[in-house]
Motif scaffolding. Structure first.
Motif, short mmCIF file in Angstrom:
data_model
loop_
_atom_site.label_atom_id
_atom_site.label_comp_id
_atom_site.label_asym_id
_atom_site.label_seq_id
_atom_site.Cartn_x
_atom_site.Cartn_y
_atom_site.Cartn_z
N ARG A 1 0.84 -1.19 0.00
CA ARG A 1 0.00 0.00 0.00
C ARG A 1 0.88 1.24 0.00
NH1 ARG A 1 -5.25 1.66 3.13
NH2 ARG A 1 -4.70 3.79 3.60
N ASN A 2 0.53 2.20 -0.83
CA ASN A 2 1.23 3.47 -0.88
C ASN A 2 0.43 4.50 -0.09
OD1 ASN A 2 3.26 2.63 -2.78
ND2 ASN A 2 1.70 2.71 -4.36
N ASP A 3 1.09 5.22 0.79
CA ASP A 3 0.43 6.25 1.58
C ASP A 3 1.13 7.58 1.40
OD1 ASP A 3 -1.60 4.65 2.94
OD2 ASP A 3 0.08 3.71 3.95
N LEU A 4 0.35 8.66 1.53
CA LEU A 4 0.90 10.01 1.46
C LEU A 4 0.18 10.89 2.46
CD1 LEU A 4 -1.26 12.10 -0.06
CD2 LEU A 4 -0.49 10.86 -2.07
N THR A 5 0.82 12.00 2.79
CA THR A 5 0.20 13.05 3.59
C THR A 5 0.06 14.26 2.68
OG1 THR A 5 1.22 12.23 5.62
CG2 THR A 5 0.41 14.49 5.64
N MET A 6 -1.13 14.82 2.63
CA MET A 6 -1.39 15.96 1.76
C MET A 6 -1.82 17.15 2.60
SD MET A 6 -3.90 16.23 -1.57
CE MET A 6 -5.35 15.61 -0.70
N THR A 7 -1.27 18.31 2.27
CA THR A 7 -1.67 19.56 2.92
C THR A 7 -2.39 20.40 1.88
OG1 THR A 7 0.26 19.46 4.38
CG2 THR A 7 -0.89 21.57 4.22
N THR A 8 -3.66 20.64 2.16
CA THR A 8 -4.49 21.47 1.29
C THR A 8 -4.77 22.79 1.99
OG1 THR A 8 -6.50 20.47 2.21
CG2 THR A 8 -5.62 19.50 0.19
#
Length: 111
Positions: free
Chosen positions: A2-9
């Motif tokens: 599984r690929n995970d990311l953290t996104m800041t919007t």
């Protein structure tokens, strides 16, 4: 794997940074997210609604941080990506089956 990311919007109402974590798939060098979230209901997830107002975001994948621009996949692009993500994570089809509308597929491209 599984690929995970953290996104800041940027919050569509507050203008303040909002951080969320996501599973993602790759389409070449592009990151692909499915527009579901913890809200579980008829509403689109807040992070998606934020991106529709402010499509520029920051992403952290592993130790690499970079700027992205988001768009919602439409037409043939969406059909191709949807088939790909559902093959990898069949639960997305269950979300789609219970959704009141089409589940968005979001493409993040490095800015």
């Amino acid at each position: 794997m599984r690929n995970d990311l953290t996104m800041t919007t940027v919050g569509r109402k507050t203008g303040r940074p909002r951080r969320t974590e996501h599973a993602f798939d790759l389409d070449g060098e592009r990151l692909v997210l499915v527009g579901v979230g913890s809200e579980q209901g008829p509403l689109l997830p807040g992070w998606y609604r934020d991106l529709m107002v402010h499509p520029d975001a920051e992403v952290l994948v592993g130790r690499e941080s970079f700027q992205v621009k988001a768009h919602t996949a439409r037409g043939a692009e969406r059909r191709r990506l949807w088939k790909k993500v559902v093959a990898k994570e069949p639960i997305y089809q269950r979300y789609a089956d219970s959704a009141r509308g089409e589940v968005p597929v979001v493409v993040l491209e490095k800015a």
